[in-house]
Scaffold this motif. Structure first.
Motif, PDB file in Angstrom:
ATOM      1  N   LYS A  96       0.848  -1.187   0.000  1.00 18.97           N
ATOM      2  CA  LYS A  96       0.000   0.000   0.000  1.00 18.97           C
ATOM      3  C   LYS A  96       0.886   1.241   0.000  1.00 18.97           C
ATOM      4  N   ARG A  97       0.491   2.224  -0.806  1.00 22.35           N
ATOM      5  CA  ARG A  97       1.198   3.503  -0.824  1.00 22.35           C
ATOM      6  C   ARG A  97       0.385   4.500  -0.013  1.00 22.35           C
ATOM      7  N   LEU A  98       0.841   4.800   1.187  1.00 14.54           N
ATOM      8  CA  LEU A  98       0.147   5.758   2.040  1.00 14.54           C
ATOM      9  C   LEU A  98       0.395   7.168   1.540  1.00 14.54           C
ATOM     10  N   LEU A  99      -0.626   8.014   1.609  1.00 17.10           N
ATOM     11  CA  LEU A  99      -0.525   9.422   1.233  1.00 17.10           C
ATOM     12  C   LEU A  99      -0.473  10.251   2.506  1.00 17.10           C
ATOM     13  N   VAL A 100       0.704  10.783   2.813  1.00 14.75           N
ATOM     14  CA  VAL A 100       0.920  11.528   4.057  1.00 14.75           C
ATOM     15  C   VAL A 100       0.957  13.016   3.734  1.00 14.75           C
ATOM     16  N   PRO A 101       0.067  13.858   4.311  1.00 19.39           N
ATOM     17  CA  PRO A 101       0.111  15.300   4.049  1.00 19.39           C
ATOM     18  C   PRO A 101       1.440  15.895   4.505  1.00 19.39           C
ATOM     19  N   HIS A 102       2.010  16.775   3.637  1.00 20.70           N
ATOM     20  CA  HIS A 102       3.298  17.384   3.960  1.00 20.70           C
ATOM     21  C   HIS A 102       3.435  18.698   3.196  1.00 20.70           C
ATOM     22  N   ARG A 103       3.406  19.830   3.938  1.00 17.46           N
ATOM     23  CA  ARG A 103       3.629  21.155   3.363  1.00 17.46           C
ATOM     24  C   ARG A 103       2.705  21.439   2.178  1.00 17.46           C
ATOM     25  N   GLY A 104       1.414  21.236   2.390  1.00 11.71           N
ATOM     26  CA  GLY A 104       0.468  21.534   1.342  1.00 11.71           C
ATOM     27  C   GLY A 104       0.465  20.529   0.214  1.00 11.71           C
ATOM     28  N   ASN A 105       1.159  19.432   0.381  1.00 14.74           N
ATOM     29  CA  ASN A 105       1.218  18.402  -0.645  1.00 14.74           C
ATOM     30  C   ASN A 105       1.135  17.049   0.058  1.00 14.74           C
ATOM     31  N   THR A 106       1.439  15.996  -0.643  1.00 13.29           N
ATOM     32  CA  THR A 106       1.436  14.664  -0.044  1.00 13.29           C
ATOM     33  C   THR A 106       2.737  13.946  -0.361  1.00 13.29           C
ATOM     34  N   ARG A 107       3.182  13.179   0.597  1.00  9.59           N
ATOM     35  CA  ARG A 107       4.323  12.283   0.413  1.00  9.59           C
ATOM     36  C   ARG A 107       3.811  10.847   0.425  1.00  9.59           C
ATOM     37  N   GLU A 108       4.434  10.009  -0.366  1.00 15.27           N
ATOM     38  CA  GLU A 108       4.017   8.612  -0.455  1.00 15.27           C
ATOM     39  C   GLU A 108       4.963   7.731   0.340  1.00 15.27           C
ATOM     40  N   VAL A 109       4.386   6.908   1.192  1.00 12.22           N
ATOM     41  CA  VAL A 109       5.140   5.956   2.004  1.00 12.22           C
ATOM     42  C   VAL A 109       4.616   4.561   1.693  1.00 12.22           C
ATOM     43  N   THR A 110       5.478   3.691   1.249  1.00  9.83           N
ATOM     44  CA  THR A 110       5.078   2.338   0.875  1.00  9.83           C
ATOM     45  C   THR A 110       5.107   1.423   2.093  1.00  9.83           C
ATOM     46  N   ILE A 111       4.008   0.739   2.323  1.00 12.25           N
ATOM     47  CA  ILE A 111       3.872  -0.203   3.435  1.00 12.25           C
ATOM     48  C   ILE A 111       3.636  -1.595   2.850  1.00 12.25           C
ATOM     49  N   VAL A 112       4.468  -2.542   3.239  1.00 17.14           N
ATOM     50  CA  VAL A 112       4.330  -3.930   2.763  1.00 17.14           C
ATOM     51  C   VAL A 112       3.795  -4.779   3.917  1.00 17.14           C
ATOM     52  N   PRO A 113       2.546  -5.228   3.871  1.00 18.80           N
ATOM     53  CA  PRO A 113       2.000  -6.053   4.958  1.00 18.80           C
ATOM     54  C   PRO A 113       2.739  -7.381   5.074  1.00 18.80           C
ATOM     55  N   THR A 114       2.767  -7.907   6.285  1.00 14.82           N
ATOM     56  CA  THR A 114       3.379  -9.213   6.521  1.00 14.82           C
ATOM     57  C   THR A 114       2.456 -10.307   6.001  1.00 14.82           C
ATOM     58  N   SER A 115       2.998 -11.196   5.218  1.00 12.26           N
ATOM     59  CA  SER A 115       2.183 -12.239   4.592  1.00 12.26           C
ATOM     60  C   SER A 115       1.840 -13.336   5.602  1.00 12.26           C
ATOM     61  N   PRO A 116       0.695 -14.011   5.440  1.00 11.02           N
ATOM     62  CA  PRO A 116       0.351 -15.135   6.317  1.00 11.02           C
ATOM     63  C   PRO A 116       1.400 -16.246   6.300  1.00 11.02           C
ATOM     64  N   SER A 117       2.061 -16.456   5.159  1.00  9.31           N
ATOM     65  CA  SER A 117       3.099 -17.487   5.103  1.00  9.31           C
ATOM     66  C   SER A 117       4.272 -17.151   6.013  1.00  9.31           C
ATOM     67  N   LYS A 118       4.554 -15.857   6.161  1.00  4.84           N
ATOM     68  CA  LYS A 118       5.616 -15.427   7.069  1.00  4.84           C
ATOM     69  C   LYS A 118       5.248 -15.754   8.510  1.00  4.84           C
ATOM     70  N   PHE A 119       4.000 -15.508   8.880  1.00  3.75           N
ATOM     71  CA  PHE A 119       3.548 -15.851  10.234  1.00  3.75           C
ATOM     72  C   PHE A 119       3.627 -17.359  10.476  1.00  3.75           C
ATOM     73  N   GLU A 120       3.233 -18.124   9.487  1.00  2.00           N
ATOM     74  CA  GLU A 120       3.279 -19.577   9.629  1.00  2.00           C
ATOM     75  C   GLU A 120       4.715 -20.063   9.761  1.00  2.00           C
ATOM     76  N   GLU A 121       5.625 -19.432   9.033  1.00  2.00           N
ATOM     77  CA  GLU A 121       7.039 -19.799   9.122  1.00  2.00           C
ATOM     78  C   GLU A 121       7.632 -19.426  10.476  1.00  2.00           C
ATOM     79  N   ASP A 122       7.199 -18.290  11.038  1.00  2.00           N
ATOM     80  CA  ASP A 122       7.753 -17.804  12.310  1.00  2.00           C
ATOM     81  C   ASP A 122       7.164 -18.517  13.520  1.00  2.00           C
ATOM     82  N   LYS A 123       6.068 -19.208  13.344  1.00  2.00           N
ATOM     83  CA  LYS A 123       5.367 -19.804  14.483  1.00  2.00           C
ATOM     84  C   LYS A 123       6.264 -20.745  15.271  1.00  2.00           C
TER      85      LYS A 123
END
Length: 755
Positions: free
Chosen positions: A71-98
């Motif tokens: 997901k590319r988050l739109l963060v307000p910054h000085r009258g504009n927006t900055r984009e911050v990319t967020i990568v969710p943790t996959s269910p397979s990662k949770f299963e591997e870490d269990k």
């Protein structure tokens, strides 16, 4: 001996043009916001300032979905927006870490031991996901500055000795040169100290971000896991908000600080010891290591269990915080009962438990810190003087210049004197003074390093307590029992809800709420569930929604999601956001736009639930308020029905969701739901809702989970209604006797009565 420190050639003969250019660039960077308007800066950066409408649209959009699931988050910054990319943790990662988070044993005690190392290693896998991560780079840079700081400390100690030697030998040129080098070394030293603090804070922030994202992805899991709902009832973990907020922040701060607090003293111990070994000789070096061993043995013997104490303090802090949050959450109900004094007593007891524990920690620390200060400050200082005296008292005897006869010529070398006879003698006083000053500074730094290393052990124990808390959270979330998925109808089959021989029990109990239930609901067959309070009506909704695990049997229902089965609870949830968000929840604005609907469609829905006045009253669709407090009870319940009409599911479970709504509006909403083709499963006590359903499921409430099912409008139902009418008529015949008895009792008591 002459001072050997010299400036690098580039600093001796700097290029004037290059220096002026660098100064100009630095000035422009510092003052760029003053010299250039913000709009011009944005133009140079290839961006334009958004209009208020565009900025509001961006804030409503919130994020964009990426093809890879990020997901590319739109963060307000000085009258504009900055984009911050967020990568969710996959269910397979949770299963591997269990496998790295086995459940804790009941008799586990917090301490710095093998279990602590395993727990910390499991958490470090999250905050340091790979060797190429940004966190590893920060640690490497931090380590480089730690090494640089230690080397600068050695250089400062040696330079300190040389400056004092120049003073003793009256070497003015060497003294001035030493002072110049002193100020030159101050620049990298102060910068290094600032960077160490900055990198430590930056590391803590990055660790917290990694751990918070992982924990939030695990905690706020979607169906069928629903860990945020099950972690309390099934996992037995209370006060999760304390774990996710305060404990994670404290853990990351402690971990980042501990690295610096242990790495720097350890480097100092090795480097300073190596430097001192040259002056102290073999005997002095052995004595120095003996001092280390004695100090560690004494402090280890008197160190309390700070890890367990920190864990208990965090738990009590969480209980107190949860109590304060409860009052804020239930403020209206508490105010209705005028329960402020009672809640104050509850909070005060929780606070006193916390303060009593903290005071006990302070008392324990008195004896520990007294021993710690005595050993580190005074014993180490005395040991330092003894070690300094070794090369002086036991070293090679040299003749003092103070007993030389005959005048001396001006010194050509600060460490040597030349007599008129031509004999060159060593200035032993200057040499010893230089060694003493340099060794003394090194020993003081060594004592400080040893002290911080001993203090770090206490910090390590506290980190063990925080590690136990974080590991408990992750272990509980990873090891919740799996929820079985539902059986789904085939593509060529009409949607339906089927409960085949399903027994319902609350989690972690043996109480039977509903005995094996046989229930089949086809599309268009509206069913009403009724019965006394506490017999399991809502439990059926929880099992159908996938919140509770059924005890045996099989459940068939459409796919999960708003288009399958949608539950409208009695207590309507008001999400943080705009007025529009209250209707489209759990959809985001991005999903609302993608669906092709408009605000005109939403106003039509509000007209059905008699809330069309809200946009004008509250200031528009984008108004943000605390809607839980703004809307009345009836408005919140009607907003819940508006969500139902927006999502338009195949089946709707309505759990007393119109208990605060007038019967006329309630009837209109039920009829509209049926007209939309939504199959209703209603939990209610209101007889007026019976006419909107075709079947009636009654839970008897006999403690055995007994239930009965009848079809509304059949001969059986009419006979049941006639029996109930006959029963009420028989009771009404007794009213005259009750009134007579009431008058007799009032006469005996001398109390007037009105009937």
């Amino acid at each position: 001996m002459a001072l050997s420190f010299e400036l690098p050639p580039l600093l001796k003969h700097p290029d004037t043009r290059s220096k002026s250019f660098l100064v100009l660039i630095a000035t422009l960077l510092v003052l760029r916001s003053r010299l250039l308007p913000t709009r011009l800066l944005q133009t140079l950066e290839g961006r334009h300032r958004l209009s208020p409408k565009e900025l509001d649209e961006a804030q409503q959009q919130l994020y964009y979905d990426q093809p890879d699931g990020a997901k590319r988050l739109l963060v307000p910054h000085r009258g504009n927006t900055r984009e911050v990319t967020i990568v969710p943790t996959s269910p397979s990662k949770f299963e591997e870490d269990k496998k790295h988070y086995p459940p804790l044993k009941d008799d586990h005690r917090v301490n710095v031991d093998k279990a602590f190392v395993k727990q910390l290693s499991a958490i470090l896998r999250i905050v340091f996901p790979s060797w190429k991560s940004k966190e590893v780079g920060i640690v490497a840079l931090h380590s480089a500055f730690l090494v640089l700081r230690t080397l600068l400390s050695v250089a400062v100690a040696r330079l300190d000795g040389k400056i004092v030697r120049a003073l003793v030998t009256a070497d003015g040129k060497g003294f001035v040169k030493g002072i110049g080098l002193w100020f030159a070394l101050a620049v990298p030293s102060t910068y290094t100290n600032s960077m160490l603090r900055h990198l430590q804070s930056k590391l803590a922030l990055h660790l917290r971000t990694r751990l918070s994202r992982y924990t939030n992805d695990l905690y706020l899991s979607s169906a069928p896991d629903l860990r945020y709902y099950r972690v309390g009832p099934e996992g037995g973990l209370e006060g999760v908000d304390q774990y996710i907020t305060t404990d994670i922040a404290a853990f990351c701060e402690s971990l980042s600080a501990l690295y610096g607090n242990m790495m720097k003293p350890t480097l100092d111990m090795f480097i300073f010891t190596a430097q001192l070994a040259r002056s102290l000789g073999l005997f002095g070096t052995i004595a120095l290591f003996g001092n280390y061993f004695a100090t560690a043995s004494i402090l280890r013997a008197v160190t309390p269990a700070f890890g367990r104490l920190a864990a208990v303090e965090a738990r009590l802090e969480g209980e107190y915080r949860a109590g304060v949050a409860r009052v804020g959450r239930e403020a209206e109900e508490v105010a209705f009962y005028n329960g402020g004094l009672r809640e104050k007593d509850i909070l005060w007891r929780a606070y006193l438990r916390l303060i009593k524990h903290v005071n006990s920690i302070y008392k324990i620390r008195i004896a520990y810190e007294w021993t710690e200060d005595y050993v580190i400050k005074y014993m180490w200082s005395a040991a330092g003087y003894l070690l300094i005296s070794i090369p002086v008292l036991l070293g090679r005897k040299t003749r003092s210049v103070g007993i030389q006869t005959g005048p001396a010529l001006p010194p050509k070398n600060p460490g040597l004197l030349t007599l008129e006879t031509g004999e060159v003698v060593e200035n032993a006083v200057a040499r010893r003074t230089e060694d003493y000053i340099a060794n003394r500074r090194l020993l003081l730094s060594l004592a400080d390093a040893g002290g911080r290393l001993m203090y770090a052990y206490k910090d390590l124990l506290e980190l063990a307590g925080l590690t136990h808390r974080i590991y408990s959270l992750l272990s509980t979330l990873h090891n919740l029992p799996p929820m079985p998925d539902f059986k789904h109808p085939q593509l060529d089959e009409p949607p339906r809800l089927v409960m085949d021989d399903v027994k319902i029990r609350p989690p972690n109990t043996n109480e039977v709420l509903v005995s094996p239930l046989q229930l089949k609901i086809e599309k268009g067959e509206h069913i009403m569930i009724t019965g006394p309070n506490g017999v399991g009506k809502t439990a059926i909704a929880r099992v159908l929604a996938g919140l509770w695990k059924a005890d045996g049997g099989e459940i068939e229902r459409p796919e999960r999601g708003e288009k399958g089965v949608f539950v409208v609870p009695q207590r309507a949830y008001m999400v943080v956001g705009t007025l529009r968000d209250q209707i489209i929840y759990p959809h985001s604005y991005a999903q609302f736009k993608a669906s092709g609907r408009t605000d005109d469609d939403l106003i039509k829905i509000l007209e059905v639930v008699h809330l069309a006045y809200l946009p004008d009253r509250e200031g528009g669709w984008t108004t943000r308020k605390e809607w839980r407090d703004v809307l009345s009870g009836g408005e919140k319940q009607r907003m819940g029905m508006a969500r139902l009409f927006y999502h338009h599911p195949k089946f709707a479970i309505l759990d007393e969701c119109t208990s605060a709504v007038s019967t006329d509006v309630e009837g209109l909403m039920y009829q509209h739901a049926k007209d939309m083709g939504i199959t209703l499963i209603t939990i209610s006590h209101r007889p007026s809702l019976t006419k909107y359903h075709t079947r009636l499921l009654t839970l008897v409430g006999d403690g055995q989970g007994t239930w009965t099912e009848t079809r509304i409008g059949t001969e059986e139902e009419r006979m049941g209604i006639e029996r109930e009418i006959a029963f009420l008529e028989e009771r009404l015949k007794e009213v005259g006797g009750w009134e007579s008895r009431l008058r007799e009792v009032a006469g005996e008591l001398g109390v007037p009565v009105k009937i």
